[in-house]
Design a protein around this motif. Structure first.
Motif, mmCIF file in Angstrom:
data_model
loop_
_atom_site.group_PDB
_atom_site.id
_atom_site.type_symbol
_atom_site.label_atom_id
_atom_site.label_comp_id
_atom_site.label_asym_id
_atom_site.label_seq_id
_atom_site.Cartn_x
_atom_site.Cartn_y
_atom_site.Cartn_z
ATOM 1 N N GLY A 84 37.213 42.500 49.707
ATOM 2 C CA GLY A 84 36.855 41.735 48.527
ATOM 3 C C GLY A 84 37.614 40.422 48.387
ATOM 4 N N GLN A 85 37.795 39.995 47.139
ATOM 5 C CA GLN A 85 38.458 38.741 46.825
ATOM 6 C C GLN A 85 39.620 38.985 45.878
ATOM 7 N N ALA A 86 40.564 38.063 45.906
ATOM 8 C CA ALA A 86 41.688 38.106 44.975
ATOM 9 C C ALA A 86 42.092 36.683 44.638
ATOM 10 N N THR A 87 42.607 36.509 43.437
ATOM 11 C CA THR A 87 43.093 35.203 43.023
ATOM 12 C C THR A 87 44.388 35.374 42.251
ATOM 13 N N GLY A 88 45.156 34.309 42.189
ATOM 14 C CA GLY A 88 46.436 34.387 41.498
ATOM 15 C C GLY A 88 47.085 33.028 41.379
ATOM 16 N N THR A 89 48.391 33.026 41.199
ATOM 17 C CA THR A 89 49.152 31.809 40.956
ATOM 18 C C THR A 89 50.222 31.622 42.018
ATOM 19 N N GLY A 90 50.277 30.432 42.583
ATOM 20 C CA GLY A 90 51.351 30.069 43.493
ATOM 21 C C GLY A 90 52.430 29.337 42.715
ATOM 22 N N VAL A 91 53.689 29.625 43.013
ATOM 23 C CA VAL A 91 54.791 29.065 42.235
ATOM 24 C C VAL A 91 55.857 28.492 43.161
ATOM 25 N N VAL A 92 56.323 27.284 42.825
ATOM 26 C CA VAL A 92 57.496 26.700 43.467
ATOM 27 C C VAL A 92 58.691 26.990 42.571
#
Length: 337
Positions: free
Chosen positions: A275-283
């Motif tokens: 399937g698919q997944a989404t999220g947040t990338g953080v520095v």
């Protein structure tokens, strides 16, 4: 073939046309005004048989024009059966050797401007509509048609900016500003044109390889101190299952600002049935300002209203086994120091 260059000793500018061709490179056709609200050479209909041209300066085909007091122009009577559209123009006449403000009659549409390089050259000041059987032009029937021309971008010495003339552009240490009549307002800064780099992936102390045929590109542009970034990864291998979170480098020489966390959006599309997944990338600046340190996905302790939301970091094998055919995209913006 003929070559011309001037002015030199023995090779002066000797004709009006030569002067016009040179001077047109110094200034564009138009009324000298930084702001459309300026009254310089503005035409006013008086509800009588005349219109008035206000004082002002202009360039016309490379020739300078100055009107030191208002000039009255007569309106030609409209003997036709329909409204007539006329123009007030500035006319540079090579034969007459002068520039003058003139009233030019038209028809159902405005007359065509005459623009002959070595003859007559006209630019518009206003459009006037004269009703059938009338010779009167009102203020409401007078439309501003001035071409405006002004100063080029002015440089500024640090700590010694000139007054903020309205619509004037100023360049100060690589930063572009526009004047609003009271203060300088920032427009843009020195940046980097659209460019590409190869992101470096890791998981803790381990380097990540995504397969020899993988597509791994970073696409970015810098506007002032803001970096717009997209990273595209198309996996062609099956890397080991490292226990540490996936990390990826930012464009070289463009670290994130150390006083706040930069946020990105990521999307993983599995072509292996996951399937698919989404999220947040953080520095995290405390970890490193040169890479995205975490790709976080949302989780929860349950599915009730009392469940506690949370997040975990994406790894190579958990919660998805990232392998050949999968596509990971990261997109967002961040600020440099």
């Amino acid at each position: 073939m003929a070559e011309f260059s001037a002015p030199f000793d023995g090779s002066p500018i000797t004709t009006q046309v030569q002067w016009s061709r040179v001077a047109r490179r110094w200034g564009l056709d138009g009324v000298h005004a930084q702001d459309p609200t300026s009254t310089a050479l503005k035409v006013t209909g008086s509800a009588t048989t005349t219109v008035s041209v206000a004082p002002g300066h202009a360039f016309v085909n490379g020739f300078y024009y100055y009107l030191d007091a208002a000039k009255t122009l007569n309106v030609t009577a409209n003997a036709g059966g329909a409204a007539r559209v006329d123009l007030v123009v500035l006319r540079a006449d090579m034969a007459a050797k002068k520039v003058t403000a003139e009233y030019k009659t038209g028809g159902t549409t405005a007359p065509t401007l005459t623009q002959v390089e070595d003859g007559v050259w006209e630019i518009p000041l206003a459009q006037c509509t004269v009703s059938a059987g009338s010779s009167v032009v009102t203020a409401a029937n007078t439309v501003d048609r001035r071409y405006l021309t002004g100063r080029a971008v002015v440089p500024a010495v640090a700590g010694a900016r000139p007054p903020a003339a309205k619509n004037q552009l100023m360049l100060d240490d690589g930063q572009l500003f526009v004047g609003d009549g009271a203060a300088w307002r920032w427009l843009a800064g020195v940046g980097v044109q659209e460019s590409w780099y190869t992101p470096v992936w890791s998981a803790g102390e381990w380097g990540l390889g995504w397969g020899a045929a993988s597509v791994n590109v970073g696409h970015y542009q810098v506007v002032g101190r803001r970096v717009d970034l997209t990273i595209q990864l198309q996996v062609s291998g099956n890397p080991a299952g490292f226990p540490d979170p996936i990390q990826v480098t930012l464009p070289p020489g463009l670290p994130a600002h150390a006083t706040h966390r930069a946020i990105f959006t990521w999307l993983l599309e599995s072509n292996n049935g996951e399937g698919q997944a989404t999220g947040t990338g953080v520095v995290f600046p405390t970890v490193s300002p040169t890479r995205i340190a975490r790709l976080i996905y949302p989780t929860s302790t349950g599915n009730t209203t009392s469940s506690i939301p949370g997040g975990f970091s994406l790894r190579t094998n958990f919660p998805y086994n990232i392998r050949s055919g999968d596509i990971l995209t990261i997109d967002g913006s961040y600020w440099t120091p």
